[in-house]
Design a protein around this motif. Structure first.
Motif, PDB file in Angstrom:
ATOM      1  N   ARG A 103     -43.295  10.294 -27.731  1.00 25.57           N
ATOM      2  CA  ARG A 103     -44.015  10.755 -28.927  1.00 25.57           C
ATOM      3  C   ARG A 103     -45.529  10.641 -28.698  1.00 25.57           C
ATOM      4  NH1 ARG A 103     -43.879   9.664 -34.729  1.00 25.57           N
ATOM      5  NH2 ARG A 103     -43.782   7.431 -34.425  1.00 25.57           N
ATOM      6  N   TYR A 104     -45.923   9.545 -28.088  1.00 30.11           N
ATOM      7  CA  TYR A 104     -47.317   9.354 -27.682  1.00 30.11           C
ATOM      8  C   TYR A 104     -47.379   8.237 -26.657  1.00 30.11           C
ATOM      9  CZ  TYR A 104     -46.932   5.964 -31.549  1.00 30.11           C
ATOM     10  OH  TYR A 104     -46.509   4.969 -32.377  1.00 30.11           O
ATOM     11  N   GLY A 105     -48.566   7.946 -26.167  1.00 29.86           N
ATOM     12  CA  GLY A 105     -48.712   6.922 -25.129  1.00 29.86           C
ATOM     13  C   GLY A 105     -48.939   5.541 -25.712  1.00 29.86           C
ATOM     14  N   GLU A 106     -49.826   4.791 -25.069  1.00 31.02           N
ATOM     15  CA  GLU A 106     -50.080   3.443 -25.562  1.00 31.02           C
ATOM     16  C   GLU A 106     -50.610   3.496 -26.995  1.00 31.02           C
ATOM     17  OE1 GLU A 106     -52.153   1.770 -22.241  1.00 31.02           O
ATOM     18  OE2 GLU A 106     -51.385  -0.234 -22.645  1.00 31.02           O
ATOM     19  N   ASN A 107     -51.343   4.570 -27.289  1.00 33.28           N
ATOM     20  CA  ASN A 107     -51.876   4.785 -28.644  1.00 33.28           C
ATOM     21  C   ASN A 107     -51.548   6.205 -29.077  1.00 33.28           C
ATOM     22  OD1 ASN A 107     -53.474   2.196 -28.767  1.00 33.28           O
ATOM     23  ND2 ASN A 107     -54.337   3.143 -26.931  1.00 33.28           N
ATOM     24  N   SER A 108     -51.614   6.435 -30.365  1.00 31.85           N
ATOM     25  CA  SER A 108     -51.103   7.715 -30.883  1.00 31.85           C
ATOM     26  C   SER A 108     -51.963   8.918 -30.480  1.00 31.85           C
ATOM     27  CB  SER A 108     -50.941   7.647 -32.389  1.00 31.85           C
ATOM     28  OG  SER A 108     -52.187   7.375 -32.962  1.00 31.85           O
ATOM     29  N   HIS A 109     -53.212   8.693 -30.030  1.00 30.73           N
ATOM     30  CA  HIS A 109     -54.025   9.840 -29.597  1.00 30.73           C
ATOM     31  C   HIS A 109     -53.791  10.175 -28.124  1.00 30.73           C
ATOM     32  CE1 HIS A 109     -56.468   6.241 -28.742  1.00 30.73           C
ATOM     33  NE2 HIS A 109     -56.908   6.943 -27.704  1.00 30.73           N
ATOM     34  N   GLN A 110     -52.892   9.451 -27.452  1.00 32.58           N
ATOM     35  CA  GLN A 110     -52.607   9.719 -26.028  1.00 32.58           C
ATOM     36  C   GLN A 110     -51.203  10.312 -25.907  1.00 32.58           C
ATOM     37  OE1 GLN A 110     -53.702   5.384 -25.354  1.00 32.58           O
ATOM     38  NE2 GLN A 110     -54.214   6.199 -23.347  1.00 32.58           N
ATOM     39  N   SER A 111     -51.103  11.511 -25.303  1.00 31.24           N
ATOM     40  CA  SER A 111     -49.768  12.065 -25.083  1.00 31.24           C
ATOM     41  C   SER A 111     -49.165  11.407 -23.844  1.00 31.24           C
ATOM     42  CB  SER A 111     -49.825  13.585 -24.955  1.00 31.24           C
ATOM     43  OG  SER A 111     -50.752  13.925 -23.969  1.00 31.24           O
ATOM     44  N   ALA A 112     -47.848  11.454 -23.735  1.00 30.93           N
ATOM     45  CA  ALA A 112     -47.206  10.684 -22.668  1.00 30.93           C
ATOM     46  C   ALA A 112     -45.806  11.186 -22.368  1.00 30.93           C
ATOM     47  CB  ALA A 112     -47.131   9.208 -23.070  1.00 30.93           C
TER      48      ALA A 112
END
Ligand SMILES: NC(=O)c1ncn([C@@H]2O[C@H](COP(=O)(O)O)[C@@H](O)[C@H]2O)c1NC=O
Length: 527
Positions: A225-234
């Protein structure tokens, strides 16, 4: 798009698993089969009508198979642009080849053999195979390329449903698999040669295990859904052929989709719990164990691990080294909010209990097997760092008692337990343990003495008695202050690597406080 049935196929496989059944199904659909030496022989023995490539091209296989399919009649047949190249095909007696089925010489298993000679490795570099694979994948608009036996049945099913044709989407997807396959294959060869470069130039030098370029292939397991934080895609990528029980090979039985942080924390918890032979539980929060214990059962281990730090265990990741049972599952869900539970397996009753909390991610990873000798990869800006995975294990025989006082039997057991936990705590790591249960964990502080303080504060906050505990330090004590602080807190024994220029001073401090101290000679920094 026009549907063109497959009329002619070329089968040339090193791994012949499933090829007879596949060829038989092709023949049943009136597909003409061309094939190379060993494959053709096998098919013919099984009563399948097959034309040897050498008969088809009018050119024998030469140089012990180094040249068998490298011929314009083969490559022209694969690469011809349908609707454009018909005249040139006719001029050169080239017939179209619509399906190519190839898997490559076993380079990986050849070089994995102890003492593999360079000549053996070289002979196992497939040339004709990748050439056909790449040609067919390039021409996927009209040609189907199959490099994995696992795709045989779906290709046949699709042909049966579509009058002998495959869809463009299928051909495109198979073409991607083909380029993945050849990229992985060439990467492997480059790694092998790149690692032996020093030895090749100077045969007396040992080969360098880290190749000149690092080529590795990971396959996307899932978008996140996202990376370590929601503004990072992963996304989560895994090694294709990984067999060791791990977060990468684990099966999710239920719960919300795993997040980036869930995966990292589950890895930390699982790898830590693998260290223990007895029933064990590891609770991880933000990549650090916040409670670890062993017990007669995993329920006992969980209850004890939880006691270390119930505050941090909230929303934690829980790993076990035994099957998850109903009672333990019940205890967890009735007691705490948990993000992920992972165990080698789970009973049906335990799965039913967890299903009452539909958001909880329940993963099973299978029984633990020997650790694979993989490398750790860490990213820095513009580069990666490679190192051997930290697989150092310490037993009683490895310990050097450096103090006047020898550790007692119980202290020794706790010291070894404590050391296993410290390996998985971010540096600087200080771990307090009593009766094979963590009492306080100090993680990630910039000074060792502060990690010790944190471990003490955590124990005090949870009303756990430090007095009589043992302490592990992931690296040596640079000064005696860490030992003084430990003694003041009631620690009776210490395990640490040793090796400081002030070891004498540190040992003297331990002797002054009547502590027992052992050196491991091994450090477990974890960043
Ligand atoms: N030299 C060639 O022209 C050639 N063409 C196909 N191969 C490989 O020969 C193998 C199959 O050989 P056989 O059918 O003889 O067992 C396959 O792995 C295929 O990738 C070749 N071998 C090596 O390059």
């Amino acid at each position: 798009m026009t549907r063109r049935p497959i009329r002619r196929a070329l089968l040339s496989v090193s791994d012949k698993t499933g090829i007879v059944e596949f060829a038989r199904a092709l023949a049943a659909q009136q597909v003409e089969i061309l094939s190379t030496g060993g494959t053709a022989k096998l098919l013919a023995e099984q009563g399948i009508k097959v034309i040897e490539v050498s008969d088809y091209t009018g050119h024998p296989e030469i140089m012990d198979g180094r040249v068998k399919t490298l011929h314009p009649k083969i490559h022209g047949g694969i690469l011809a642009r349908r609707g454009i190249d018909e005249a040139v095909m006719a001029d050169n007696s080239i017939g179209p080849i619509d399906l190519v089925v190839v898997n490559l010489y076993p380079f990986a298993s050849t070089v994995a053999k102890a003492g593999c000679a360079l000549e053996d490795a070289i002979e196992n570099i497939d040339i004709g195979g990748p050439t056909m694979v790449r040609a067919a994948a390039k021409n996927h608009k009209d040609v189907t390329i199959v490099v994995n036996a696992k795709d045989y049945s779906s290709v046949i099913a699709e042909m049966q449903a579509n009058g002998g044709a495959t869809s463009h989407t299928t051909r495109f997807s198979l073409a991607i698999s083909a380029f993945e396959h050849t990229a992985q294959y060439d990467g492997m060869i480059a790694n092998y040669f790149g690692a032996m470069l020093p030895a090749y130039n100077a045969p007396t030098e040992p080969a360098n295990k880290f190749p000149r370029t690092f080529n590795s292939q990971f396959v996307k397991k899932q978008d996140l859904r996202y990376g370590e934080n929601s503004h990072q895609s992963a996304a989560f990528y895994v090694q294709d052929n990984a067999t060791e029980a791990s977060v990468s090979t684990a099966k999710q039985l239920q719960g919300k989709a795993l997040s980036y942080n869930n995966i990292a924390d589950t890895d930390a918890a699982l790898e830590c719990v693998k260290e223990f032979a007895e029933p064990a539980c590891v609770i991880v929060k933000h990549a650090n164990p916040c409670g670890v214990a062993i017990g007669d059962s995993i329920l006992a281990a969980y209850n004890r691990a939880y006691q270390t730090d119930p505050t941090s265990a909230f929303g934690g990741i829980i790993a076990f080294n035994r099957q998850l049972d109903e009672t333990t599952a019940q205890e967890i869900v009735s007691r705490q909010f948990v993000e992920v539970i992972i165990a080698p397996s789970a009973t049906d009753a335990a799965v039913a209990v967890i299903s009452t909390k539909p958001n909880v991610r329940l993963l099973v990873c299978g029984e633990f097997s020997a650790a694979a000798p993989t490398v750790d990869i860490k990213q820095v800006n513009g580069g990666i760092l490679l190192q051997d995975r930290d697989q150092a294990k310490i037993t009683e025989a490895d310990l050097k008692v450096v103090t006047k006082r020898q550790p007692t039997e119980q202290e020794l057991t706790d010291l070894l337990f404590c050391w296993k936990v410290a390996k998985f705590v971010k540096s600087n790591a200080i771990v307090y343990v009593k009766d094979s249960m963590t009492i306080g964990v100090g993680a990630g502080q910039m000074s060792r003495v502060y990690s010790a303080k944190v471990a003490g504060i955590k124990a005090a906050d949870e009303q756990l008695e430090v007095k009589g505990s043992v302490m592990a330090s992931d690296a040596f004590f640079p000064f005696r202050d860490g030992i003084d602080a430990a003694a003041a807190a009631g620690i009776t024994a210490v395990i640490q690597p040793g090796g400081s220029m002030r070891d004498v001073e540190v040992i003297a401090a331990a002797d002054e406080h009547n502590l027992a101290m052992v050196f491991t000679g091994v450090r477990h920094f974890r960043h």
